[in-house]
Enzyme design. Structure first.
Site, mmCIF file in Angstrom:
data_model
loop_
_atom_site.group_PDB
_atom_site.id
_atom_site.type_symbol
_atom_site.label_atom_id
_atom_site.label_comp_id
_atom_site.label_asym_id
_atom_site.label_seq_id
_atom_site.Cartn_x
_atom_site.Cartn_y
_atom_site.Cartn_z
ATOM 1 N N LYS A 80 5.456 36.117 -42.506
ATOM 2 C CA LYS A 80 5.478 36.943 -41.293
ATOM 3 C C LYS A 80 4.054 37.181 -40.840
ATOM 4 C CE LYS A 80 4.477 41.510 -40.420
ATOM 5 N NZ LYS A 80 3.306 42.248 -40.991
ATOM 6 N N HIS A 81 3.848 37.263 -39.535
ATOM 7 C CA HIS A 81 2.515 37.583 -39.007
ATOM 8 C C HIS A 81 2.652 38.657 -37.944
ATOM 9 C CE1 HIS A 81 -1.617 37.135 -37.646
ATOM 10 N NE2 HIS A 81 -1.140 37.141 -36.412
ATOM 11 N N THR A 119 -4.051 44.377 -43.825
ATOM 12 C CA THR A 119 -3.180 44.432 -45.001
ATOM 13 C C THR A 119 -3.982 44.359 -46.293
ATOM 14 O OG1 THR A 119 -1.331 43.468 -43.781
ATOM 15 C CG2 THR A 119 -1.275 43.267 -46.177
ATOM 16 N N ARG A 167 -16.448 31.383 -30.637
ATOM 17 C CA ARG A 167 -15.723 32.143 -29.608
ATOM 18 C C ARG A 167 -16.197 33.581 -29.557
ATOM 19 N NH1 ARG A 167 -9.995 32.017 -31.582
ATOM 20 N NH2 ARG A 167 -9.619 33.391 -29.799
ATOM 21 N N LYS A 186 -3.916 28.801 -39.602
ATOM 22 C CA LYS A 186 -4.041 29.437 -40.927
ATOM 23 C C LYS A 186 -2.673 29.681 -41.551
ATOM 24 C CE LYS A 186 -6.680 32.855 -39.380
ATOM 25 N NZ LYS A 186 -7.164 32.487 -38.040
#
Length: 435
Positions: A80-81, A119, A167, A186
């Site tokens: 999950k992201h 996290t 960036r 990733k």
């Protein structure tokens, strides 16, 4: 193919072919292009957005620029992201709950960014917990426990690391194409079969409106599915902290209360179940997302998810008795202060970003990459939208290193809340779904 050809096409506003994007991404990793050319590429993509095929090509090439995990497990590999918010400790509940359902979760996570919590920072509030594990150790823990929450190794998507650094100093961080490829390169390097995305919007999110969140969710879902990973997204509210705490140890407390207590009816368990249900349905563990959500809640209520959490903490260097003694193991701030409203009323709106920044300023987050975090500081007992507050029900409780610091942050926290004289309806938690 060479850099000049690619950059000239972008300058002319042409959409790049998948082959051109693939070539440039590979050149990022092997130093085949200069930093100046990388900056020009990022600015060019902002000027001439990539096609759907181009986004997939950029994502896959950046993923394949480093190590891609391979698995041989008796169940699906999923993750999950979240796009980031305040009081968002879903990963600490969802990863062990999914593991208890028979799937495997090698969760590659990050640290706090801006006003949002990370996290890994939360988990490092647990004494001894070490998320910096080599790939073989990550795979061993995932195989034996069912889940592992760790940092990305230096070998994961090195092309993204280089592009992101450029960036950051060229004003191109907000490109939808580059955000999409950065997140997914990733995540997909973990060798996933299924991915669920929590795309947040509101005062505490990077995407402030549902429209912007839906646009990002659609880009992520389309690209991940195009790259061969089953993916869905939920668009969720971040107009207020997800839980009543913001900080590291205090959010671990919220997660453990949910896993070991009667918290299976709160927003944390509700959103964990929604996200987990989508994943379990995608990979065929349950017939649909509703059955999947019920399975997640069952694993939370039964204590099976908590048991997996305890095993993961021990496997990653934390206390072997964390599950039974977590309240004693987590650090506590020496100074606390109740923030009371100037009058009484109903919480109408919360500047959630301001609350996140207050936690950072207390030492609970980083202003610079080298800053050390105080895991004990933060906020708890945060009033929610629609709740009545007065002298007996404060707006929040500050946890600080010193009494004077707590008093200094009191006006900051109070100013983040807007009150109404009349009752206010709380916001919906899940605002939409993209697949």
């Amino acid at each position: 193919m060479d850099a000049r050809t690619v950059l000239n096409a972008l300058r002319r506003g042409e959409s790049l072919s998948a082959e051109a994007v693939d070539w440039f991404a590979r050149a990022l990793a092997d130093e085949g292009v200069s930093d100046a050319q990388v900056g020009a590429f990022a600015m060019g993509v902002c000027h001439a957005p990539l096609s759907a095929e181009g986004r997939v090509a950029l994502t896959l090439a950046m993923r394949d620029s480093g190590e891609v995990l391979q698995w041989d497990l008796p169940g699906p590999v999923v993750d999950k992201h979240s796009t980031g918010g305040v009081g968002d400790c879903v990963s600490l509940v969802l990863a062990p709950a999914l593991a208890a359902c028979g799937v495997y979760v090698p969760m590659i996570s990050g640290r706090g960014l801006g006003h949002t919590g990370g996290t890994l920072d939360k988990l490092e509030a647990i004494p001894g917990f070490n998320p910096e594990v080599p790939v073989d150790r990550l795979q061993k823990i995932t195989r034996e426990v069912g889940c592992a929450i760790a940092s990305a190794s230096v070998d994961v998507a090195p092309a993204d690391k280089r592009l992101y650094a450029v960036r950051d100093v060229t004003g191109t961080v907000e490109s939808l194409d580059l955000i999409t490829a950065s997140i997914l390169s990733k995540k997909l390097a973990a060798g996933l079969e299924g991915l669920v995305l929590d795309v947040k919007c509101g005062a505490g999110a990077f995407m402030k409106t549902p429209e912007a969140a839906r646009e990002l969710a659609a880009s992520l879902v389309e690209t991940a599915n195009g790259a061969g990973c089953k993916t869905r997204a939920l668009i969720t509210d971040m107009s207020q902290p997800l839980v009543r705490s913001a900080g590291n140890a205090v959010e671990v407390t919220e997660a453990m209360d949910t896993l070991t207590g009667s918290g299976a009816s709160g927003p944390l368990s509700h959103l964990s179940a929604k996200l987990g249900g989508e994943l379990l349905a995608m990979v065929g563990v349950t017939r649909n997302a509703f059955d999947g959500a019920d399975m997640i809640l069952d694993k939370i209520r039964s204590g099976h998810a908590a048991e997996r959490m305890g095993r993961m903490v021990a496997a990653m260097g934390g206390p072997s008795d964390f599950l039974s003694r977590w309240r004693d193991r987590l650090p506590a701030a020496p100074a606390t202060l109740q923030v009371r409203p100037e009058g009484e009323g109903y919480v109408k709106a919360i500047d959630t970003e301001a609350l996140g920044l207050a936690v950072v300023a207390m030492g609970g987050g980083r202003k610079r990459a080298r800053d050390r975090i105080n895991p004990a500081v933060g906020l708890s007992q945060i009033a929610q939208i629609g709740e009545k507050v007065d002298a007996s029900r404060p707006l929040a409780k500050i946890h600080a290193a010193r009494r004077a610091e707590a008093e200094g942050f009191e006006p900051w926290v109070r100013a983040a809340f807007q009150l109404s004289e009349t009752p206010v309806n709380p916001p919906k938690l899940v605002l939409g779904r993209v697949e």
